[in-house]
Scaffold this motif. Sequence first.
Motif, PDB file in Angstrom:
ATOM      1  N   ARG A 297       0.436  -1.063   0.071  1.00 16.73           N
ATOM      2  CA  ARG A 297       0.182  -0.033   0.299  1.00 16.73           C
ATOM      3  C   ARG A 297       0.766   1.334   0.309  1.00 16.73           C
ATOM      4  NH1 ARG A 297      -2.901  -1.922   5.111  1.00 16.73           N
ATOM      5  NH2 ARG A 297      -1.353  -3.031   5.798  1.00 16.73           N
ATOM      6  N   ASP A 300      -0.001   8.019  -3.059  1.00 12.71           N
ATOM      7  CA  ASP A 300      -0.142   8.303  -3.891  1.00 12.71           C
ATOM      8  C   ASP A 300       1.113   8.552  -4.640  1.00 12.71           C
ATOM      9  OD1 ASP A 300      -2.648   7.214  -3.803  1.00 12.71           O
ATOM     10  OD2 ASP A 300      -3.925   9.182  -4.376  1.00 12.71           O
ATOM     11  N   THR A 335      -1.476  -4.853 -11.082  1.00  9.59           N
ATOM     12  CA  THR A 335      -2.223  -3.020 -10.111  1.00  9.59           C
ATOM     13  C   THR A 335      -3.357  -3.679 -10.415  1.00  9.59           C
ATOM     14  OG1 THR A 335      -2.537  -1.995 -11.905  1.00  9.59           O
ATOM     15  CG2 THR A 335      -0.675  -1.814 -10.470  1.00  9.59           C
ATOM     16  N   ARG A 339      -6.383  -3.299  -5.116  1.00  7.38           N
ATOM     17  CA  ARG A 339      -6.899  -2.472  -4.790  1.00  7.38           C
ATOM     18  C   ARG A 339      -6.995  -1.177  -4.109  1.00  7.38           C
ATOM     19  NH1 ARG A 339     -11.245  -3.054  -8.432  1.00  7.38           N
ATOM     20  NH2 ARG A 339     -11.075  -5.619  -8.287  1.00  7.38           N
ATOM     21  N   ALA A 340      -5.588  -1.286  -3.059  1.00  7.68           N
ATOM     22  CA  ALA A 340      -4.965  -0.065  -2.807  1.00  7.68           C
ATOM     23  C   ALA A 340      -5.215   1.181  -3.717  1.00  7.68           C
ATOM     24  CB  ALA A 340      -3.923  -0.366  -2.170  1.00  7.68           C
ATOM     25  N   VAL A 341      -4.279   1.046  -5.031  1.00  4.81           N
ATOM     26  CA  VAL A 341      -4.025   0.915  -6.343  1.00  4.81           C
ATOM     27  C   VAL A 341      -5.154   1.871  -6.747  1.00  4.81           C
ATOM     28  CG1 VAL A 341      -2.685   1.651  -8.142  1.00  4.81           C
ATOM     29  CG2 VAL A 341      -1.841  -0.080  -6.622  1.00  4.81           C
ATOM     30  N   LYS A 342      -5.020   3.351  -6.157  1.00  5.42           N
ATOM     31  CA  LYS A 342      -6.696   4.262  -6.844  1.00  5.42           C
ATOM     32  C   LYS A 342      -5.711   4.560  -8.705  1.00  5.42           C
ATOM     33  CE  LYS A 342      -6.612   6.798  -2.904  1.00  5.42           C
ATOM     34  NZ  LYS A 342      -6.472   7.657  -1.621  1.00  5.42           N
ATOM     35  N   ASN A 343      -6.802   4.655  -9.764  1.00  6.97           N
ATOM     36  CA  ASN A 343      -7.094   5.227 -10.485  1.00  6.97           C
ATOM     37  C   ASN A 343      -5.882   6.476 -11.348  1.00  6.97           C
ATOM     38  OD1 ASN A 343      -8.612   2.585 -12.126  1.00  6.97           O
ATOM     39  ND2 ASN A 343     -10.386   4.007 -11.724  1.00  6.97           N
ATOM     40  N   GLU A 344      -6.884   7.697 -10.158  1.00  9.37           N
ATOM     41  CA  GLU A 344      -5.046   8.645 -10.139  1.00  9.37           C
ATOM     42  C   GLU A 344      -4.038   8.128 -10.462  1.00  9.37           C
ATOM     43  OE1 GLU A 344      -9.159  10.068  -7.429  1.00  9.37           O
ATOM     44  OE2 GLU A 344      -8.145   7.953  -8.142  1.00  9.37           O
ATOM     45  N   ARG A 382     -14.008   0.020 -11.314  1.00 13.00           N
ATOM     46  CA  ARG A 382     -13.533   0.585 -10.119  1.00 13.00           C
ATOM     47  C   ARG A 382     -14.381   2.089  -9.995  1.00 13.00           C
ATOM     48  NH1 ARG A 382      -7.047  -0.019  -8.541  1.00 13.00           N
ATOM     49  NH2 ARG A 382      -6.432  -2.216  -9.045  1.00 13.00           N
ATOM     50  N   LYS A 397     -17.214  13.887  -3.871  1.00  8.56           N
ATOM     51  CA  LYS A 397     -16.573  12.359  -4.232  1.00  8.56           C
ATOM     52  C   LYS A 397     -17.234  12.320  -5.599  1.00  8.56           C
ATOM     53  CE  LYS A 397     -15.070   9.022  -0.548  1.00  8.56           C
ATOM     54  NZ  LYS A 397     -15.130   8.277   0.205  1.00  8.56           N
ATOM     55  N   ARG A 401     -15.090  12.148  -8.934  1.00  9.77           N
ATOM     56  CA  ARG A 401     -14.925  10.473  -9.462  1.00  9.77           C
ATOM     57  C   ARG A 401     -15.600  10.695 -11.464  1.00  9.77           C
ATOM     58  NH1 ARG A 401     -18.751   6.568 -11.778  1.00  9.77           N
ATOM     59  NH2 ARG A 401     -20.235   8.403 -11.248  1.00  9.77           N
TER      60      ARG A 401
END
Length: 449
Positions: A297, A300, A335, A339-344, A382, A397, A401
Amino acid sequence: MSIRNDNEFTVVIHEMTLTGEFSKLFNELDGCNEEGQRQKIVEMNRILEEMNEKEFISIYTTELLNRIDKMMKRKKVSLENSFLLLTRIGYCKGLVGLWSASFYESSLYNRLNNMIFIEARKIEGKNENLLISLCECYILLLNHYWKMSKGLLFKSVNCIIKAELSKKEDEKTQKEVEITLLALSRIDAHIRMKEDIYSTKIAEIIKYHQEHHNLTQLAYQSAWEFLMVLYKDDKCLERLIVNELHFVREATRELEELMGYVDWKKSKKAKRGKEMKDIRIIERWLDTIYIIFLQCRLSDEEFIRLASCVKRIFRAASDNHRGIRRMCIRCYLITYFNRAVKNEALLNGGAVDVVLEEITQFDIDNLHCLGCLSFFKSMCERLKTTVEPEEKRANGKEMRRKALKMEIFEKMEEEGYEDYIFGLFHCLVNGTDDLFILFENLNDCFVCC
């Protein structure tokens, strides 16, 4: 009449020279005294490090290992000289990452196995240096994923980890430590290593290097790789790896330096010696980053920094290093399971750009294509909202999104992703089942849905 390219001819002659010279020196060992053998083995070791993968595979055979075993059995070559040669053969095998049954099928396998068992059981008169040499040779020659006796494994690792990893910075000591750490990094990742002493000792080695720079680049990478083997079964090590030892900072710095050593315009087949070794170390770092992207984890900021570094390697390797390109893609694709990896972070780290570029390559195979498409499908999943209406208004949010969704969609639209998907789908009506199943609901493949 065929015309042979001069550069190709030069490479062929050089290959014949290296493998032929190695074989000639090896055949001459029988007729030399101990000092003469040592001189020839030193020269053979130099040749081994100059060989490319194809050349090394041609000489790394069961026959060669059986002949070494017979020479040891008949005392035609001393144990010290035998280990000098075997350690370098194992070193080159470990650096290349070669999977081969040659050692397991040779009589040398049983000899080293028995010698370690006998020496480790001694209560009095134990020769620690002999045991360390035996364990290093054994582990370096053994295949990475082949099972070995847990008892023998722990004896070997205990022996190696207790070896005096000197803090000196002279070249001879650095090479010895490099071989020791490379041997540790070859330990089978499927065997649970419970002893805390392993992670504590390796962490000490890494921290000392960060302050004093006493390790070679391969030795330092190998220390990290062994720590990753331990981490595979111990979630408590994540804080140590990420926060205390600062993996992202160290890996990106090492990779940036290594990239500067390589002439990326030169074909991989034309690289030899140090340049080929630098390529191998880059590949090993990418394997380690793969584990980080799968399990850790990261913040970012840290993920973006590491992902951007992978992107730079991908760009540098684009023309002549297809294998490295795929290793970079592999780091991004994994990745999917973290799930800790964000799309951003995937977008800002360049992962979306790189995977989009890869998926439109003319030579992409079905399995690789499936991975790339699954990456985008995961991003879409996601982005689906699971936020309650009241929460949307309260924390914004939903607005973030939608903005991210639009940014990714526009990028994919610019690259012609939608046209590519429809074209590929029609080509696969009678093609690979897994890919066809992925396309059964085409809407899942688009960020705009």
